[in-house]
Design a protein around this motif. Sequence first.
Motif, PDB file in Angstrom:
ATOM      1  N   THR A   1      -2.930  -1.138   2.423  1.00  0.00           N
ATOM      2  CA  THR A   1      -3.604  -1.879   3.493  1.00  0.00           C
ATOM      3  C   THR A   1      -4.805  -1.118   4.031  1.00  0.00           C
ATOM      4  O   THR A   1      -5.892  -1.687   4.218  1.00  0.00           O
ATOM      5  N   THR A   2      -4.644   0.172   4.300  1.00  0.00           N
ATOM      6  CA  THR A   2      -5.748   0.957   4.849  1.00  0.00           C
ATOM      7  C   THR A   2      -6.881   1.111   3.831  1.00  0.00           C
ATOM      8  O   THR A   2      -8.058   1.068   4.198  1.00  0.00           O
ATOM      9  N   ALA A   3      -6.527   1.249   2.555  1.00  0.00           N
ATOM     10  CA  ALA A   3      -7.557   1.352   1.514  1.00  0.00           C
ATOM     11  C   ALA A   3      -8.333   0.045   1.399  1.00  0.00           C
ATOM     12  O   ALA A   3      -9.566   0.047   1.257  1.00  0.00           O
ATOM     13  N   LEU A   4      -7.624  -1.072   1.477  1.00  0.00           N
ATOM     14  CA  LEU A   4      -8.281  -2.378   1.401  1.00  0.00           C
ATOM     15  C   LEU A   4      -9.143  -2.625   2.638  1.00  0.00           C
ATOM     16  O   LEU A   4     -10.243  -3.189   2.545  1.00  0.00           O
ATOM     17  N   ALA A   5      -8.658  -2.191   3.787  1.00  0.00           N
ATOM     18  CA  ALA A   5      -9.385  -2.391   5.042  1.00  0.00           C
ATOM     19  C   ALA A   5     -10.709  -1.647   5.067  1.00  0.00           C
ATOM     20  O   ALA A   5     -11.625  -2.013   5.811  1.00  0.00           O
ATOM     21  N   GLU A   6     -10.828  -0.605   4.251  1.00  0.00           N
ATOM     22  CA  GLU A   6     -12.085   0.143   4.166  1.00  0.00           C
ATOM     23  C   GLU A   6     -13.170  -0.673   3.466  1.00  0.00           C
ATOM     24  O   GLU A   6     -14.364  -0.372   3.581  1.00  0.00           O
ATOM     25  N   THR A   7     -12.766  -1.715   2.738  1.00  0.00           N
ATOM     26  CA  THR A   7     -13.727  -2.509   1.971  1.00  0.00           C
ATOM     27  C   THR A   7     -14.066  -3.837   2.652  1.00  0.00           C
ATOM     28  O   THR A   7     -14.869  -4.606   2.137  1.00  0.00           O
ATOM     29  N   VAL A   8     -13.406  -4.127   3.776  1.00  0.00           N
ATOM     30  CA  VAL A   8     -13.599  -5.397   4.485  1.00  0.00           C
ATOM     31  C   VAL A   8     -13.988  -5.106   5.932  1.00  0.00           C
ATOM     32  O   VAL A   8     -13.530  -4.129   6.527  1.00  0.00           O
ATOM     33  N   ASP A   9     -14.825  -5.953   6.493  1.00  0.00           N
ATOM     34  CA  ASP A   9     -15.275  -5.735   7.870  1.00  0.00           C
ATOM     35  C   ASP A   9     -14.255  -6.246   8.889  1.00  0.00           C
ATOM     36  O   ASP A   9     -13.578  -7.246   8.670  1.00  0.00           O
ATOM     37  N   ASN A  10     -14.202  -5.539  10.022  1.00  0.00           N
ATOM     38  CA  ASN A  10     -13.463  -5.990  11.224  1.00  0.00           C
ATOM     39  C   ASN A  10     -11.980  -6.258  10.972  1.00  0.00           C
ATOM     40  O   ASN A  10     -11.446  -7.294  11.371  1.00  0.00           O
ATOM     41  N   VAL A  11     -11.302  -5.338  10.325  1.00  0.00           N
ATOM     42  CA  VAL A  11      -9.867  -5.488  10.081  1.00  0.00           C
ATOM     43  C   VAL A  11      -9.072  -4.762  11.167  1.00  0.00           C
ATOM     44  O   VAL A  11      -9.371  -3.622  11.512  1.00  0.00           O
ATOM     45  N   GLN A  12      -8.074  -5.449  11.684  1.00  0.00           N
ATOM     46  CA  GLN A  12      -7.177  -4.861  12.680  1.00  0.00           C
ATOM     47  C   GLN A  12      -5.790  -4.745  12.056  1.00  0.00           C
ATOM     48  O   GLN A  12      -5.202  -5.750  11.651  1.00  0.00           O
ATOM     49  N   ILE A  13      -5.256  -3.534  11.969  1.00  0.00           N
ATOM     50  CA  ILE A  13      -3.944  -3.293  11.363  1.00  0.00           C
ATOM     51  C   ILE A  13      -2.935  -3.018  12.466  1.00  0.00           C
ATOM     52  O   ILE A  13      -3.134  -2.129  13.300  1.00  0.00           O
ATOM     53  N   GLU A  14      -1.850  -3.788  12.460  1.00  0.00           N
ATOM     54  CA  GLU A  14      -0.763  -3.590  13.413  1.00  0.00           C
ATOM     55  C   GLU A  14       0.430  -3.020  12.648  1.00  0.00           C
ATOM     56  O   GLU A  14       0.990  -3.681  11.777  1.00  0.00           O
TER      57      GLU A  14
END
Length: 283
Positions: free
Chosen positions: A21-34
């Motif tokens: 999830t964190t690796a994918l979030a680095e490639t997409v804008d404005n991601v919020q991980i809970e």
Amino acid sequence: MTKVLVPFDFSEQAQYALDFTTALAETVDNVQIEVLHVMEIPPLDTMGTMGGGVEYPDYENQIYFIELTKVKKKQMAELEEKYQGKKFSLNTKIVFGNAYQGISQSISEESPDIVVMGSKGASGIEEVLIGSNTEKVVRNSKCPVLTIKSSVKPGDVDKIVFASDFRDDSDETVKNIKSLQKLFNAELYLVNVNTPGSFETTRDSISRIKHFVKKYEFENVKAEIYNSTSEESGIIEFAEDIDAEMIAMATHGHTGFLHLITGSIAEDVVNHAKRMVWTFRAK
């Protein structure tokens, strides 16, 4: 994909899910991980009296639980600190109670776009009697669920298998599948599994898939027919044969007696596949 819920029990599989999830979030804008951790509350001792059962806490368990809670809070705080300053935001939360209920409640309250969770799967008598928490989330979640059982990098996802009989069209499912394909820029394999109990000619199956592709304007796809002894086995075997990184399926979310009668191919695949499985509850 703007909000992602990651149930986290500090297991190896949960770490795989968080890393993905964190690796994918680095490639997409404005991601919020809970990141959600559910702590099971220790049981109370019940002592009988003339007026009925009276509950008393097991003090050793209670003391241990208090200390364990402190440890988990510290670990979750360390997680937040670890990911500070990243492209995405990451928040942690601890709730108390049953794991499945805690996850379900968070899905309801947080309204995530997707749940990414690690899973060991379930088999044998455990699967027959109660299934896994992942299986229950897959069956009932209002948003897509991605289950992960091993270490995988988002950049390695270049083949996605979407398994269906392509008889019942769902605009919402198609929208999710197309978004999934675009997110990973992957080749999409549309596969229909032929079994002895529900056999049809290759011509009929291919014709239906081609109609599906044309109707929804899919690109970069391949239509495949796969013969196997069961739908579940065929989906898993086909994904293995082409070395796909992900299987995608829609589930109807049957519960109760109807679920016992019909079962769910999607839940069986989630339990038994070694690859990532993306599921979406079709309305």
